[in-house]
Design a protein around this motif. Structure first.
Motif, PDB file in Angstrom:
ATOM      1  N   ALA A  23      38.513  34.256  44.652  1.00  0.00           N
ATOM      2  CA  ALA A  23      37.869  33.115  43.992  1.00  0.00           C
ATOM      3  C   ALA A  23      38.442  32.893  42.598  1.00  0.00           C
ATOM      4  O   ALA A  23      38.688  31.750  42.189  1.00  0.00           O
TER       5      ALA A  23
ATOM      6  N   GLU B 259      32.222  28.798  36.265  1.00  0.00           N
ATOM      7  CA  GLU B 259      32.719  28.521  37.616  1.00  0.00           C
ATOM      8  C   GLU B 259      32.303  29.593  38.615  1.00  0.00           C
ATOM      9  O   GLU B 259      31.970  29.297  39.769  1.00  0.00           O
TER      10      GLU B 259
ATOM     11  N   GLN C  91      28.675  30.834  42.293  1.00  0.00           N
ATOM     12  CA  GLN C  91      29.102  31.366  43.587  1.00  0.00           C
ATOM     13  C   GLN C  91      28.404  32.680  43.907  1.00  0.00           C
ATOM     14  O   GLN C  91      28.272  33.042  45.085  1.00  0.00           O
ATOM     15  N   TRP C  92      27.977  33.409  42.877  1.00  0.00           N
ATOM     16  CA  TRP C  92      27.253  34.671  43.055  1.00  0.00           C
ATOM     17  C   TRP C  92      26.016  34.636  42.144  1.00  0.00           C
ATOM     18  O   TRP C  92      25.975  35.274  41.083  1.00  0.00           O
TER      19      TRP C  92
END
Length: 371
Positions: A126, A144, A148-149
């Motif tokens: 990623a 960013e 995502q987590w």
């Protein structure tokens, strides 16, 4: 096996010779010196400029700035998990060798507990995908990667990427006189070529000895942060010469490497902060007495700039700037003789003329001997 015993002065002069601190070089380029030293510590972005200035005759700061802009040298996390300035070739050669240590180092930090459900391979992929668009700051990477987590600490995600992926800090970070925080790119994208496949650990150890030897196995491991290097040294046996220090520890050196006379005179020197001269041996007695260590290596992992007198650390220095003036403050650990004080004053004046050419007033000031 030899029975030769090397005392502190013999080891001191050998180290100074290989670090280009017995005499400034008038023939090597900055790029050649960075290669010869297997990189230069660069936690303080300006430190390599002074490190090269004290080793090279006629070095101009713009020479290093140009190398950085033209991507012939880069700043990235390498030995001991610290930022180093290395040649482009060494960035691609050394990072694969150092990576196992960086993985282990991260596993020992509190950050690992802040990454629930984060797989290393997925996070690295990623991060690489994001950086393909261009260099990003830590804040931009946090923004960013965080979504995502969502269960992970965004700061821990960035620290993990910094150690798990080979990132370089791109200019203007690292250019003399420029400010601003780091911005990251992958080393492959920045240099336009892949990491070296199958780099030689043996070759790295031999290069360390050429730059810092003679040395013990513990010294080699201290420099790079890797462990288990005794088997490498044993494998290199035919290519090495053995000595002992006064404590009986076995020292290794490249076969055929010369050792200068222990009584070789050494000019006064200003050594940059964080210089690898002080950080690349488990036993620093060849350059820094134990009683002075706390004065040089202070809190928060700071390693102060030092002065060398007769080749050994004899004080610290720093430059203070205010209202168009620059003062180089020298704090000695020992009483300086008249000749040493005069040599340091002249050397300091030359340093200030290089670091602060626009200062209306430049002064070298000696503080009382530190107690």
């Amino acid at each position: 096996m030899t029975n030769d015993v090397l005392g502190p002065r013999a080891l001191n002069r050998a180290l100074l010779q290989r670090q280009l601190l017995l005499d400034r070089s008038g023939s090597l380029t900055a790029l050649e010196v960075i290669e010869r030293l297997v990189g230069m510590q660069s936690q303080a972005p300006g430190a390599p400029y002074i490190g090269l200035w004290t080793r090279l005759d006629g070095f101009a700061f713009e020479e290093l700035a140009r190398l950085m802009r033209e991507r012939e040298v880069v700043r990235m996390v390498l030995m001991r998990g610290t930022v180093h300035l290395v040649t482009a070739a060494d960035a691609l050669r050394l990072r694969p060798l150092i990576q196992p240590m960086l993985d282990q180092q991260f596993r020992g930090t509190p950050f690992v507990r802040r990454l629930p459900g984060v797989a290393q391979e997925e996070l690295v992929a990623a991060g690489r995908k994001l950086l393909e668009r261009g260099a990003l700051s830590p804040a931009e990477l946090r923004a960013e990667l965080g979504p995502q987590w969502p269960d992970a600490d965004p700061g821990a995600l960035v620290n993990a990427v910094r150690l798990w992926a080979p990132l370089v800090q791109v200019p203007p970070r690292g250019l003399w006189g420029k400010s601003g925080g780091p911005r990251y790119a992958t080393v492959e994208d920045w240099l336009g070529r892949p990491m070296e496949t199958g780099p030689s650990l043996d070759a790295m150890v031999l290069r360390y000895l050429a730059a810092f030897g003679p040395a013990t196995v513990a010294d080699i491991q201290k420099w790079c942060g890797l462990t288990g290097l005794r088997e490498v040294v044993e494998r290199l046996g035919p290519d090495l010469r053995r000595y002992r220090d006064e404590s009986g520890r076995e020292l290794y050196d490249r076969a055929g490497a010369s050792l200068p006379d222990p009584d070789t005179p050494v000019s006064a020197r200003f050594v940059a902060e964080f210089d690898n001269l002080l950080l690349s041996h488990a036993d620093r007695a060849r350059i820094l007495a134990d009683e002075y260590r706390w004065r040089v290596m202070g809190d928060n992992a700071v390693v102060r700039g030092t002065i060398l007198v007769d080749g050994f650390v004899a004080g610290i220095w720093k430059i203070e700037r205010a209202r168009g003036a620059a003062a180089l403050r020298v704090t000695p650990f020992v009483r300086l003789g008249a000749a040493d004080r005069e040599a340091l004053e002249a050397e300091g004046a030359r340093l200030l003329a290089t670091t602060d050419p626009a200062a209306g007033e430049r002064d070298v000031r000696f503080e009382p001997v530190a107690e």
